[in-house]
Design a protein around this motif. Structure first.
Motif, short mmCIF file in Angstrom:
data_model
loop_
_atom_site.label_atom_id
_atom_site.label_comp_id
_atom_site.label_asym_id
_atom_site.label_seq_id
_atom_site.Cartn_x
_atom_site.Cartn_y
_atom_site.Cartn_z
N PHE A 77 0.80 -1.23 0.00
CA PHE A 77 0.00 0.00 0.00
C PHE A 77 0.84 1.28 0.00
O PHE A 77 0.29 2.38 0.03
N ASP A 78 2.14 1.14 0.01
CA ASP A 78 3.06 2.27 -0.09
C ASP A 78 2.88 3.26 1.06
O ASP A 78 2.97 4.48 0.86
N LYS A 79 2.60 2.74 2.23
CA LYS A 79 2.57 3.57 3.44
C LYS A 79 2.86 2.69 4.64
O LYS A 79 2.71 1.46 4.57
N ALA A 80 3.27 3.32 5.72
CA ALA A 80 3.73 2.57 6.89
C ALA A 80 2.57 1.87 7.59
O ALA A 80 1.42 2.34 7.58
N TRP A 81 2.89 0.75 8.19
CA TRP A 81 1.92 0.01 9.00
C TRP A 81 1.76 0.69 10.36
O TRP A 81 2.73 1.07 10.99
N GLN A 82 0.51 0.86 10.77
CA GLN A 82 0.21 1.44 12.06
C GLN A 82 -0.28 0.35 13.01
O GLN A 82 -1.32 -0.26 12.76
N PRO A 83 0.47 0.06 14.09
CA PRO A 83 0.02 -0.96 15.05
C PRO A 83 -1.34 -0.60 15.63
O PRO A 83 -1.77 0.56 15.58
N LEU A 84 -2.01 -1.56 16.19
CA LEU A 84 -3.34 -1.34 16.76
C LEU A 84 -3.28 -0.26 17.84
O LEU A 84 -2.51 -0.36 18.79
N HIS A 149 -6.51 -13.82 10.97
CA HIS A 149 -7.74 -13.39 10.31
C HIS A 149 -8.26 -12.08 10.91
O HIS A 149 -8.63 -11.15 10.18
N GLU A 150 -8.27 -11.99 12.23
CA GLU A 150 -8.77 -10.76 12.87
C GLU A 150 -7.86 -9.57 12.55
O GLU A 150 -8.35 -8.46 12.33
N MET A 151 -6.56 -9.79 12.51
CA MET A 151 -5.67 -8.71 12.11
C MET A 151 -5.92 -8.31 10.66
O MET A 151 -5.72 -7.15 10.27
N GLY A 152 -6.39 -9.26 9.87
CA GLY A 152 -6.76 -8.94 8.49
C GLY A 152 -7.85 -7.90 8.42
O GLY A 152 -7.86 -7.05 7.52
N HIS A 153 -8.77 -7.91 9.38
CA HIS A 153 -9.81 -6.87 9.42
C HIS A 153 -9.20 -5.51 9.78
O HIS A 153 -9.67 -4.47 9.30
N ALA A 154 -8.17 -5.53 10.62
CA ALA A 154 -7.47 -4.27 10.92
C ALA A 154 -6.79 -3.72 9.67
O ALA A 154 -6.76 -2.50 9.44
N VAL A 155 -6.27 -4.61 8.85
CA VAL A 155 -5.67 -4.20 7.57
C VAL A 155 -6.73 -3.55 6.69
O VAL A 155 -6.50 -2.49 6.09
N MET A 159 -7.08 0.15 4.93
CA MET A 159 -7.28 0.28 3.49
C MET A 159 -8.45 1.21 3.16
O MET A 159 -8.65 1.57 2.00
N GLY A 160 -9.23 1.56 4.18
CA GLY A 160 -10.40 2.39 3.95
C GLY A 160 -11.70 1.62 3.92
O GLY A 160 -12.77 2.20 3.66
N ILE A 161 -11.63 0.30 4.17
CA ILE A 161 -12.85 -0.50 4.25
C ILE A 161 -13.34 -0.42 5.69
O ILE A 161 -13.14 -1.31 6.51
N THR A 162 -13.95 0.67 6.01
CA THR A 162 -14.40 0.98 7.36
C THR A 162 -15.90 0.71 7.48
O THR A 162 -16.60 0.55 6.46
N PRO A 163 -16.43 0.66 8.71
CA PRO A 163 -17.88 0.49 8.85
C PRO A 163 -18.68 1.55 8.10
O PRO A 163 -19.74 1.25 7.54
N GLU A 164 -18.18 2.78 8.07
CA GLU A 164 -18.87 3.83 7.34
C GLU A 164 -18.91 3.54 5.84
O GLU A 164 -19.94 3.72 5.18
N GLN A 171 -23.13 -2.98 -1.32
CA GLN A 171 -22.95 -3.90 -2.43
C GLN A 171 -21.48 -4.02 -2.83
O GLN A 171 -21.09 -5.01 -3.45
N ARG A 172 -20.69 -3.04 -2.49
CA ARG A 172 -19.26 -3.10 -2.81
C ARG A 172 -18.49 -3.88 -1.76
O ARG A 172 -17.48 -4.52 -2.07
N PHE A 173 -18.95 -3.82 -0.51
CA PHE A 173 -18.24 -4.48 0.58
C PHE A 173 -19.16 -5.41 1.37
O PHE A 173 -19.43 -5.19 2.55
#
Length: 459
Positions: A77-84, A149-155, A159-164, A171-173
């Motif tokens: 994603f060309d940006k740094a990983w942010q820990p939880l 798997h749960e950390m995958g949801h944090a990823v 990525m911008g796949i947020t509840p909002e 239909q997209r998510f």
């Protein structure tokens, strides 16, 4: 299997993500795996930890998963990983005084569950009734896979796949897509571990079957509609996503969308099929599947310019021994017959796993008959691989039928279960060569299901 007309759902786009009920156990028969740790991590950074062995394993997994994403996230994603930001929570759901983690009102809300809470950017799990059950049933690998798997949801959140976003564009998510993506991310992580890049974990090929067993545990109940708001996917779809991540990597997982991902989950379409749980009685299954297999493989053989003769279907009271040890179903080259045992092992597998366990074993032996008719070698590992792939191609055929003899909800899951537990469908015509481990068997079968005969090296 079903006999009546049906409507098949191949792809759904109308679901919403439910993040607070992500990993929940579905009853099933476990197969224990081996330890995957080579040194544990101090779990003191986990909020609510008791410092015990379960949280030591969880802390070890979380530490290496975080290291993986420190490397993989910038590359993808060309940006740094942010820990939880919100932390990690271990919850003793057996303790009425235990503090609730984020996204819950009380500790008991976590019972039997592990989840990612997007509003707090936190992960929590039940250390009393989930992680120990997984570890006892499937080994350490199951715990690692669930947390990956749960950390995958944090990823996804990063990525911008947020509840909002999910509420704006359901239909997209859809849930089934975001769950598949998280399974895929978990598979990519396990491959990284398998490549010996992990400091504390060691998940070799011999423990991958346990990882898949854990995913099967978290499948949706048979007959759950793909339109269900809480649908997470059947075992076949979840295993497929995990294997795609393992083979293709993080970039592939991140590119998953409703436009490029097909799902096999379906609801029951008739009351009779639902009442039977999608399973035909053993004798009835044999009555219908045998001529259907003949028709399918006759078509395949004639398309290759060869002549098909129905193999003699021969029931036996003991395991067939016409050509080595092929298990409860055997292709007999000398007699041009398919023998199947009807008193013990085969009907027991049918009763324990489901009718398509019987279907897969028969499909692989009829595949051997077709291979022999086409002049294809039926001995050796390559032959065993081709036969299993063709069984997958036959499964694809019966899956896409709109009416008549076809797959019921749960049949593909039954195929995954029998292939993980037994190598019968992946033995050659002498029983001396077989495809191992179960992880590889499922992958070969899946190739036939998804791509048809072209995945099997046949036109």
């Amino acid at each position: 299997m079903r006999l009546a007309s049906a409507r098949l759902v191949l792809l759904t786009t109308t679901l919403l993500l439910v993040t607070t009920a992500c990993a929940q156990l579905v009853p099933g028969r476990p197969t224990a795996g081996e330890s995957v740790t080579r040194g544990t991590v101090d779990p003191s950074f986990i909020r609510g930890t008791d410092g015990g062995t379960i949280d030591q394993l969880a802390a070890t997994a979380i530490t290496d998963i975080d290291t993986f994403w420190e490397e993989a996230f910038p590359q993808t994603f060309d940006k740094a990983w942010q820990p939880l930001e919100g932390g990690i929570y271990s919850v003793d759901t057996a303790d009425p005084s235990a503090k609730p983690p984020p996204c819950t009102e009380k500790a008991s809300d976590v019972e039997g569950n592990a989840f990612y809470c997007p509003s707090a950017d936190a992960i929590a799990w039940d250390r009393a009734a989930l992680l120990p059950v997984l570890r006892d049933g499937y080994g350490d690998a199951a715990v690692v896979i669930v947390l990956a798997h749960e950390m995958g949801h944090a990823v996804q959140n990063r990525m911008g796949i947020t509840p909002e976003a999910e509420r704006r564009e359901p239909q997209r998510f859809p849930t089934i897509l975001t769950e598949a993506m998280a399974d895929c991310f978990a598979g990519a992580f396990v491959k990284w571990v398998n490549d010996d890049k992990s400091e504390h974990l060691d998940i070799g090929s011999d423990t991958l079957d346990a990882a898949l067993g854990a995913l099967i545990t978290f499948r949706d109940p048979v007959g759950t509609s793909a339109d269900d708001r809480s649908a997470h996917g059947n075992a076949f779809d979840r295993v497929s996503a995990f294997q795609d991540g393992y083979q293709q990597g993080v970039e592939f997982c991140a590119a998953m969308s409703v436009d490029n991902r097909a799902f096999t989950q379906q609801a029951f379409t008739t009351a009779d099929d639902r009442d039977r749980g999608g399973n035909l009685p053993f004798d009835e299954m044999l009555e219908f599947v045998t001529p259907d297999l003949n028709d399918y493989y006759e078509s395949l053989t004639t398309q290759a310019g060869k002549t098909w003769a129905d193999p003699k279907a021969t029931p036996t009271e003991e395991e067939p021994d016409c050509s080595g040890d092929q298990g409860p179903v055997a292709y007999c080259p000398a007699d041009k017959a398919v023998e199947f045992e009807v008193k013990a092992d085969l009907p027991e597998l049918h009763a324990e796993i489901g009718d398509y366990a019987t279907g897969v074993l028969l499909a692989s032996r009829y595949a051997m008959a077709a291979m022999a008719a086409m002049g294809v070698e039926v001995e050796g590992e390559e032959a065993a691989t081709t036969a299993l792939c063709l069984a997958g191609a036959y499964t694809r055929e019966v899956f896409v039928r709109q009416k008549g003899f076809g797959l019921s909800p749960g049949d593909l899951d039954e195929a995954v279960r029998v292939l993980l537990a037994y190598d019968y469908a992946a033995r050659d015509a002498t029983g001396s060569a077989a495809l191992d481990p179960g992880f590889k068997r499922v992958d070969v079968f899946r190739g036939g299901v998804m791509e048809g005969t072209k995945a099997c090296g046949l036109a």
